[in-house]
Design a protein around this motif. Structure first.
Motif, PDB file in Angstrom:
ATOM      1  N   LEU A 288      -4.494   4.084  -0.588  1.00  0.00           N
ATOM      2  CA  LEU A 288      -5.712   4.597  -1.224  1.00  0.00           C
ATOM      3  C   LEU A 288      -5.368   5.837  -2.056  1.00  0.00           C
ATOM      4  O   LEU A 288      -4.363   6.499  -1.784  1.00  0.00           O
ATOM      5  N   PRO A 289      -6.209   6.190  -3.049  1.00  0.00           N
ATOM      6  CA  PRO A 289      -5.949   7.400  -3.847  1.00  0.00           C
ATOM      7  C   PRO A 289      -6.373   8.681  -3.128  1.00  0.00           C
ATOM      8  O   PRO A 289      -6.375   9.751  -3.721  1.00  0.00           O
ATOM      9  N   TYR A 290      -6.736   8.596  -1.867  1.00  0.00           N
ATOM     10  CA  TYR A 290      -7.067   9.759  -1.051  1.00  0.00           C
ATOM     11  C   TYR A 290      -6.616   9.483   0.372  1.00  0.00           C
ATOM     12  O   TYR A 290      -6.510   8.326   0.809  1.00  0.00           O
ATOM     13  N   LYS A 291      -6.346  10.555   1.094  1.00  0.00           N
ATOM     14  CA  LYS A 291      -5.842  10.417   2.471  1.00  0.00           C
ATOM     15  C   LYS A 291      -6.288  11.629   3.267  1.00  0.00           C
ATOM     16  O   LYS A 291      -5.960  12.762   2.924  1.00  0.00           O
ATOM     17  N   GLN A 304      -9.637   8.724  11.366  1.00  0.00           N
ATOM     18  CA  GLN A 304     -10.337   7.437  11.339  1.00  0.00           C
ATOM     19  C   GLN A 304     -11.538   7.520  10.394  1.00  0.00           C
ATOM     20  O   GLN A 304     -11.996   8.595  10.028  1.00  0.00           O
ATOM     21  N   HIS A 305     -12.022   6.346   9.983  1.00  0.00           N
ATOM     22  CA  HIS A 305     -13.203   6.255   9.104  1.00  0.00           C
ATOM     23  C   HIS A 305     -12.987   7.037   7.814  1.00  0.00           C
ATOM     24  O   HIS A 305     -13.856   7.782   7.344  1.00  0.00           O
ATOM     25  N   MET A 306     -11.800   6.856   7.236  1.00  0.00           N
ATOM     26  CA  MET A 306     -11.398   7.638   6.072  1.00  0.00           C
ATOM     27  C   MET A 306     -12.331   7.422   4.874  1.00  0.00           C
ATOM     28  O   MET A 306     -12.675   8.362   4.158  1.00  0.00           O
ATOM     29  N   GLU A 307     -12.738   6.182   4.649  1.00  0.00           N
ATOM     30  CA  GLU A 307     -13.615   5.899   3.511  1.00  0.00           C
ATOM     31  C   GLU A 307     -14.971   6.583   3.678  1.00  0.00           C
ATOM     32  O   GLU A 307     -15.536   7.106   2.711  1.00  0.00           O
ATOM     33  N   ASP A 308     -15.492   6.617   4.896  1.00  0.00           N
ATOM     34  CA  ASP A 308     -16.784   7.273   5.146  1.00  0.00           C
ATOM     35  C   ASP A 308     -16.683   8.781   4.934  1.00  0.00           C
ATOM     36  O   ASP A 308     -17.600   9.412   4.375  1.00  0.00           O
ATOM     37  N   PHE A 438     -16.268   9.361  -6.131  1.00  0.00           N
ATOM     38  CA  PHE A 438     -15.994   8.441  -5.031  1.00  0.00           C
ATOM     39  C   PHE A 438     -15.453   7.109  -5.540  1.00  0.00           C
ATOM     40  O   PHE A 438     -15.949   6.544  -6.509  1.00  0.00           O
ATOM     41  N   VAL A 439     -14.400   6.642  -4.866  1.00  0.00           N
ATOM     42  CA  VAL A 439     -13.813   5.332  -5.146  1.00  0.00           C
ATOM     43  C   VAL A 439     -13.733   4.588  -3.818  1.00  0.00           C
ATOM     44  O   VAL A 439     -13.080   5.049  -2.880  1.00  0.00           O
ATOM     45  N   SER A 440     -14.391   3.453  -3.713  1.00  0.00           N
ATOM     46  CA  SER A 440     -14.407   2.688  -2.471  1.00  0.00           C
ATOM     47  C   SER A 440     -13.110   1.924  -2.274  1.00  0.00           C
ATOM     48  O   SER A 440     -12.324   1.732  -3.219  1.00  0.00           O
ATOM     49  N   VAL A 441     -12.882   1.456  -1.048  1.00  0.00           N
ATOM     50  CA  VAL A 441     -11.697   0.651  -0.752  1.00  0.00           C
ATOM     51  C   VAL A 441     -11.716  -0.633  -1.571  1.00  0.00           C
ATOM     52  O   VAL A 441     -10.679  -1.066  -2.096  1.00  0.00           O
ATOM     53  N   ALA A 442     -12.899  -1.245  -1.708  1.00  0.00           N
ATOM     54  CA  ALA A 442     -13.020  -2.485  -2.484  1.00  0.00           C
ATOM     55  C   ALA A 442     -12.652  -2.250  -3.946  1.00  0.00           C
ATOM     56  O   ALA A 442     -11.987  -3.082  -4.575  1.00  0.00           O
ATOM     57  N   GLU A 443     -13.073  -1.105  -4.505  1.00  0.00           N
ATOM     58  CA  GLU A 443     -12.758  -0.801  -5.902  1.00  0.00           C
ATOM     59  C   GLU A 443     -11.267  -0.553  -6.079  1.00  0.00           C
ATOM     60  O   GLU A 443     -10.680  -0.941  -7.095  1.00  0.00           O
ATOM     61  N   VAL A 444     -10.637   0.089  -5.075  1.00  0.00           N
ATOM     62  CA  VAL A 444      -9.193   0.310  -5.156  1.00  0.00           C
ATOM     63  C   VAL A 444      -8.451  -1.020  -5.178  1.00  0.00           C
ATOM     64  O   VAL A 444      -7.543  -1.233  -6.008  1.00  0.00           O
ATOM     65  N   LYS A 445      -8.848  -1.944  -4.314  1.00  0.00           N
ATOM     66  CA  LYS A 445      -8.198  -3.254  -4.287  1.00  0.00           C
ATOM     67  C   LYS A 445      -8.359  -3.991  -5.606  1.00  0.00           C
ATOM     68  O   LYS A 445      -7.441  -4.641  -6.092  1.00  0.00           O
ATOM     69  N   LYS A 446      -9.532  -3.875  -6.203  1.00  0.00           N
ATOM     70  CA  LYS A 446      -9.795  -4.561  -7.467  1.00  0.00           C
ATOM     71  C   LYS A 446      -8.937  -3.975  -8.591  1.00  0.00           C
ATOM     72  O   LYS A 446      -8.355  -4.721  -9.396  1.00  0.00           O
TER      73      LYS A 446
END
Length: 449
Positions: A288-291, A304-308, A438-446
């Motif tokens: 991901l572009p954030y950690k 945990q729950h990094m995207e949230d 904000f960039v979601s996990v789904a957007e990163v995958k796309k």
């Protein structure tokens, strides 16, 4: 410190005559040859005068010895960039920066000595410049001493050290420009004073012939080029001290992240499965572009729950994440343990076609308590004269601690130091926040496909 003006001047001259820095004890011995000063007075000046930066040795507090300390000369004076571009700057008596020819400072200006005069000033003692020098008690310095002081303190005067040259295993590291790079190819650890390889180091500890040619084309004299490795070390010490002071002296609510180094940047290429350096890459490999990480003893571990957490952090109105055990965004803690956020580089540092860079947005607190992004209309359809992108560019450049902004008929100053916007007329303040888009996990995958 006015009682020690002579001692400060002589110490400054000694430092400028020694490539801008000296060992503490050496400076004391040299100063004793010019001034009658006790050791106690000398230490008082070094620690209390803003002209001098005292760089401690690498040992812990208990193990630091005077001979391990280095003194670096510093000043807040800069060359006026608007003057150098022939743009309005407020003019003499208003502008608080020196009006001088850049190439005169470099020692290579072809004009002013022959028939054709230089359109920029070569007069250090002009009314405008003398007033500024006097305010900084630098009016008695010789030109060469002043120019050395400016070179290691004004970030616009010298090219940066190439960070990409210092990564990877090739002769040019991972610098794609190689021999055409406009930045200086020097060992970063040598500049920082902690290179373990010495003469066996694969990276340059001096300016090579190609680098010399590039620097001469930029306008620097051979004498300056010869001293650059030492000047860059002083620049590193000054920048590190400024970054530490900018965070350590602020209330936790107002602290701003210091721009990340390569070792804490997330690798853009790894996210897209295209990093050719693999384990040799100096950037962090993460999907991901954030950690988000928490310090567990001596180890940084993933939260945990990094995207949230990231979604909440991107909302400027929120000071903590959701859930029973939230992350406090103001103190960057999680259940009293330190928290940090790693990310990809800021989007303003890369061309638009680079994907998954971090888009930082800048907000101020509006009249109704809502957060308004700079450059976007507020509830009365008024917009500011600067945008998030402009603020991000200035913030990362570290050229100035403040930025002027206009909204409607009102003028404000944004302070990066305390993250407030101040009304120049009424002196009222509004909070300012810098948060990522904000960039979601789904957007990163796309995007990573």
């Amino acid at each position: 410190m006015s009682a020690y003006s002579r001692e400060i001047l002589q110490a400054t001259r000694l430092l400028c005559g020694s490539r801008g820095a000296m060992q503490l004890l050496q400076l004391h011995r040299k100063l004793l040859q010019r001034c009658d000063i006790t050791e106690e007075e000398f230490i008082h000046i070094m620690e209390g005068c803003s002209r001098f930066l005292l760089v401690r040795g690498p040992a812990g507090d208990a193990g630091r010895r005077p001979e391990d300390c280095t003194v670096v000369a510093q000043t807040s004076l800069r060359l006026c960039r608007s003057y150098g571009r022939e743009e309005p700057c407020g003019g003499e008596g208003v502008c608080e920066q020196l009006h001088l020819c850049r190439f005169f400072v470099y020692g290579t200006c072809r004009f002013g000595k022959g028939r054709k005069p230089c359109k920029f000033s070569h007069d250090v003692q002009s009314d405008h410049n003398y007033h500024l020098l006097r305010d900084c008690t630098l009016q008695e310095l010789r030109e060469d001493e002043l120019f050395l002081l400016l070179l290691q303190n004004d970030p616009a005067l010298l090219p940066e050290v190439c960070l990409h040259y210092n990564k990877g295993s090739g002769p040019h590291g991972c610098c794609t420009f190689m021999n055409t790079c406009t930045k200086v190819h020097l060992c970063q650890h040598f500049v920082q004073g902690d290179c373990l390889f010495g003469l066996k180091c694969k990276r340059q500890h001096a300016i090579d012939d190609h680098g010399r040619h590039l620097l001469e084309e930029r306008g620097l004299s051979g004498e300056i080029i010869q001293d650059l490795p030492f000047i860059y070390r002083n620049i590193h010490h000054l920048a590190a001290a400024a970054a530490t002071a900018a965070t350590a002296t602020l209330p936790s609510e107002n602290r701003v992240p210091v721009p990340q180094t390569d070792e804490t940047d997330i690798c853009l290429h790894f996210i897209r499965n295209s990093c050719r350096f693999h384990n040799e890459c100096r950037r962090v490999h993460f999907h991901l572009p954030y950690k988000w990480e928490v310090l567990d003893g001596n180890t940084w571990t993933d939260l945990q729950h990094m995207e949230d957490i990231e979604r909440d952090f991107c909302d400027p109105s929120k000071t903590q994440s959701s859930g029973d055990r939230p992350v406090d965004f103001l103190t960057m803690t999680h259940q009293s343990r330190r928290v940090r956020r790693l990310s990809t580089v800021s989007s303003v540092t890369k061309p638009p076609h680079y994907m998954l860079t971090t888009g930082w947005l800048w907000y101020y607190k509006g009249d109704q308590g809502t957060w308004v992004e700079y450059g976007e209309p507020d509830d009365k359809n008024r917009t500011t004269s600067v945008t998030s992108r402009t603020l991000e560019e200035v913030y990362l450049s570290a050229r100035t601690p403040e930025v002027k902004v206009v909204k409607g008929q009102r003028e404000y100053v944004i302070s990066f130091k305390d993250m407030y916007q101040r009304n120049l007329k009424h002196n009222t303040k509004r909070k300012v926040r810098r948060r990522p888009r904000f960039v979601s996990v789904a957007e990163v995958k796309k995007q990573a496909q």
